[in-house]
Design an enzyme around this catalytic site. Structure first.
Site, PDB file in Angstrom:
ATOM      1  N   LYS A 204      96.933  78.386  77.247  1.00 38.56           N
ATOM      2  CA  LYS A 204      97.933  77.423  76.367  1.00 38.56           C
ATOM      3  C   LYS A 204      99.295  77.798  77.140  1.00 38.56           C
ATOM      4  CE  LYS A 204      99.797  76.713  71.679  1.00 38.56           C
ATOM      5  NZ  LYS A 204      99.299  77.020  70.283  1.00 38.56           N
ATOM      6  N   GLU A 210      94.583  87.894  81.557  1.00 38.14           N
ATOM      7  CA  GLU A 210      93.125  88.022  82.016  1.00 38.14           C
ATOM      8  C   GLU A 210      92.776  86.485  82.834  1.00 38.14           C
ATOM      9  OE1 GLU A 210      93.131  90.494  78.026  1.00 38.14           O
ATOM     10  OE2 GLU A 210      94.096  88.552  78.867  1.00 38.14           O
ATOM     11  N   GLY A 261      94.479  78.946  69.233  1.00 37.48           N
ATOM     12  CA  GLY A 261      93.520  79.165  70.389  1.00 37.48           C
ATOM     13  C   GLY A 261      92.019  78.973  69.497  1.00 37.48           C
ATOM     14  N   ARG A 262      91.899  79.796  68.387  1.00 40.29           N
ATOM     15  CA  ARG A 262      90.626  79.712  68.090  1.00 40.29           C
ATOM     16  C   ARG A 262      90.054  78.186  67.148  1.00 40.29           C
ATOM     17  NH1 ARG A 262      93.888  82.900  65.741  1.00 40.29           N
ATOM     18  NH2 ARG A 262      94.727  83.017  63.488  1.00 40.29           N
ATOM     19  N   GLU A 347      90.100  87.242  63.654  1.00 38.78           N
ATOM     20  CA  GLU A 347      91.584  87.034  63.689  1.00 38.78           C
ATOM     21  C   GLU A 347      92.281  86.409  63.110  1.00 38.78           C
ATOM     22  OE1 GLU A 347      92.322  86.797  68.444  1.00 38.78           O
ATOM     23  OE2 GLU A 347      92.613  84.656  67.831  1.00 38.78           O
ATOM     24  N   HIS A 378      63.670  92.216  65.124  1.00 34.70           N
ATOM     25  CA  HIS A 378      63.059  93.251  65.937  1.00 34.70           C
ATOM     26  C   HIS A 378      64.165  94.504  66.318  1.00 34.70           C
ATOM     27  CE1 HIS A 378      59.204  91.489  65.890  1.00 34.70           C
ATOM     28  NE2 HIS A 378      59.768  90.456  66.098  1.00 34.70           N
ATOM     29  N   LYS A 487      98.071  94.462  74.641  1.00 33.52           N
ATOM     30  CA  LYS A 487      98.439  93.800  76.001  1.00 33.52           C
ATOM     31  C   LYS A 487      99.630  94.355  76.209  1.00 33.52           C
ATOM     32  CE  LYS A 487      97.967  89.498  74.307  1.00 33.52           C
ATOM     33  NZ  LYS A 487      97.935  88.112  74.350  1.00 33.52           N
TER      34      LYS A 487
END
Length: 524
Positions: A204, A210, A261-262, A347, A378, A487
């Site tokens: 954005k 990262e 963002g999400r 979040e 399992h 961050k």
């Protein structure tokens, strides 16, 4: 200002109702005493059927929860979000992700003045993005698409592309790079060639640490491998067009500050999805989400599936004290769904203060975790069946398969049904090791088929569910200040790994940094 759920009269009434039940409902008795339990607690919404009857609530609890939602003016909060009001109060802006899937020209009652213009911009960007996606699909030279992003710029597109494999264009490979750990990018670069790869850089702000580190390495690799024409092989998805241009990326698709963002896979961030399933498929994806939007916006609370799910979440978290919700999709292509829902829920609602900054006296977001159901049986279903703590479980199943392997899908669906049945019924045994206490809750969500429309509707359902629970808790579900501190500290620590400087650090961080920096203060 709306009252928080714990400030309503219904809060105390719900506590009293829970205590009157002997601190819990017995599901086996509830079904025996109420022949209409399944019909009452199950519901068809657009593209999604949900059976909530195997949950630890009764009609009185649901009625009190609905009254609580009304007392909290949930419908008013919902309408404010759809209208484009500044429901993201700490950042002073709208949370208008529903506009990204609203049909062209559709006005809703109460729309803020800017909404009509914003909707025009949404469709102009959508048209341009989908035209580009079709051009990429038609370009036989492009065989690999590498999406570089993190958080919402990765989790949503990654999940959806994998989920919709049956609708993908053959001959294309999709790769997703999010981790700053260079092993992830390096393994992708070993598998692609510069002349046949399209890199999508999704950020954005175009400053995400990262993402920009991975993008720089990808650009360096492209040049070192003799790649030609950055403009053809790199595209940016960002709100910061000028910054992308500084990186040499002339093709950019943007989005707006009211897109969190999400919640962004419906925007230009969904470009990998559009390349995978085509423009028509992506429009079906948006249409499915819009159908769920309309259900949420117009259905009465008592028959509103996102609302009912949110009320169940609050009942479990705040009255029964259940700490987590396990997500078990019985479909291998939904393997990234738990990770996507982790961000969406935790979040959004992992907050300790309300929107007024007041400390909350109750728990908020549950821990979300899970794996595809057949695998989970399992691995961790032992804990669900016989662990000392009760966990909420949500099973997602798909009625129709997209493969032709005889018997597999019936076996899969039988396992999904059996796990929900076993958790509820249990099995008595004089041997404690073989005793299943039962009365363990589960929700069962069913899609007829895994299509762009049904996936879109299901994801919108989950978005609205999170919004409802956040509204009732009185928190702002649309900010995420909790991701910032780490961050910021990382920016200080990164150069210290080269210098070995530990001045001002706590003893643990200093000791670890010195060990990581190695002898002489040089990072290995």
């Amino acid at each position: 200002m709306h009252p928080r759920c714990d400030e309503t009269p219904q809060w105390a009434q719900l506590q009293a109702h829970y205590q009157a039940q002997g601190r819990g409902l017995d599901l086996r008795r509830a079904f025996a005493e109420d022949a209409g339990r399944f019909a009452h607690f199950s519901q068809q919404a657009p593209h999604v059927f949900a059976d909530l009857s195997k949950n630890l609530w009764d009609r009185q609890a649901e009625a009190l929860l609905l009254d609580m939602a009304r007392a909290c003016r949930l419908e008013h909060s919902r309408d404010a979000m759809f209208a484009g009001q500044a429901v993201n109060s700490t950042e002073g802006r709208a949370a208008l992700h529903t506009l990204l899937r609203r049909p062209r020209g559709l006005a809703l009652p109460g729309d803020e003045p800017f909404v009509a213009q914003a909707l025009q911009e949404v469709h102009a960007t959508l048209d341009a993005m989908l035209a580009f996606a079709e051009a990429v699909r038609a370009d036989a030279q492009i065989t690999d698409i590498v999406n570089i992003g993190i958080g919402g710029s990765d989790l949503g597109p990654h999940m959806a592309v994998r989920a919709l494999q049956a609708h993908q264009l053959p001959g294309r490979r999709f790769h997703f790079v999010s981790n700053i750990d260079g092993h992830e990018l390096a393994s992708v670069l070993q598998a692609v060639r510069p002349e046949s790869t399209l890199f999508i850089v999704a950020s954005k702000t175009f400053t995400t640490l990262e993402t920009m580190a991975n993008a720089r390495s990808a650009l360096d690799w492209f040049a070192a491998q003799g790649g030609q024409d950055v403009a053809r092989h790199f595209v940016a998805l960002t709100a910061n067009v000028a910054k992308a241009a500084e990186w040499g990326m002339s093709r950019t698709f943007g989005f707006w500050d009211w897109v969190g963002g999400r919640y962004s896979l419906w925007s230009a961030i969904g470009l990998p999805i559009a390349i995978a399933i085509g423009a028509a498929g992506f429009r079906d994806f948006l249409a499915g989400a819009h159908a769920m939007d309309e259900h949420f916006r117009s259905a009465p609370l008592a028959h509103n599936l996102p609302v009912r799910l949110a009320l169940l979440d609050i009942w479990y978290r705040n009255f029964l004290g259940l700490p987590s919700r396990c997500i078990a999709p019985y479909h291998a292509w939904l393997q990234r769904l738990p990770a996507y829902l982790q961000q969406l829920e935790m979040e959004s609602n992992g907050k300790r203060v309300d929107s007024q900054g007041r400390a909350l006296p109750m728990a908020t977001a549950p821990v979300i975790w899970g794996e595809p159901g057949s695998n989970g049986q399992h691995a961790f279903f032992q804990l669900l069946h016989q662990g000392p703590d009760v966990q909420a479980l949500e099973i997602i199943a798909v009625r129709d398969s997209a493969h032709g392997l005889a018997g597999h899908h019936q076996m899969l669906l039988a396992n999904a049904l059996a796990q929900a049945q076993a958790l509820m019924q249990g099995r008595a045994s004089g041997c404690g090791h073989r005793h299943f206490p039962g009365n363990r809750p589960s929700s069962f969500v069913l899609l007829d088929a895994l299509t762009p429309a049904s996936l879109g509707a299901y994801l919108a359902l989950q978005e609205h569910r999170v919004f409802c629970s956040g509204s009732l808790w009185g928190i702002n579900s649309f900010d995420q200040w909790g991701v910032e501190l780490g961050k910021q500290l990382a920016q200080d620590l990164q150069p210290r790994l080269h210098t070995g400087d530990v001045a001002g650090l706590d003893g643990s961080t200093a000791g670890l940094l010195q060990r990581l920096a190695g002898v002489g203060g040089r990072a290995p």
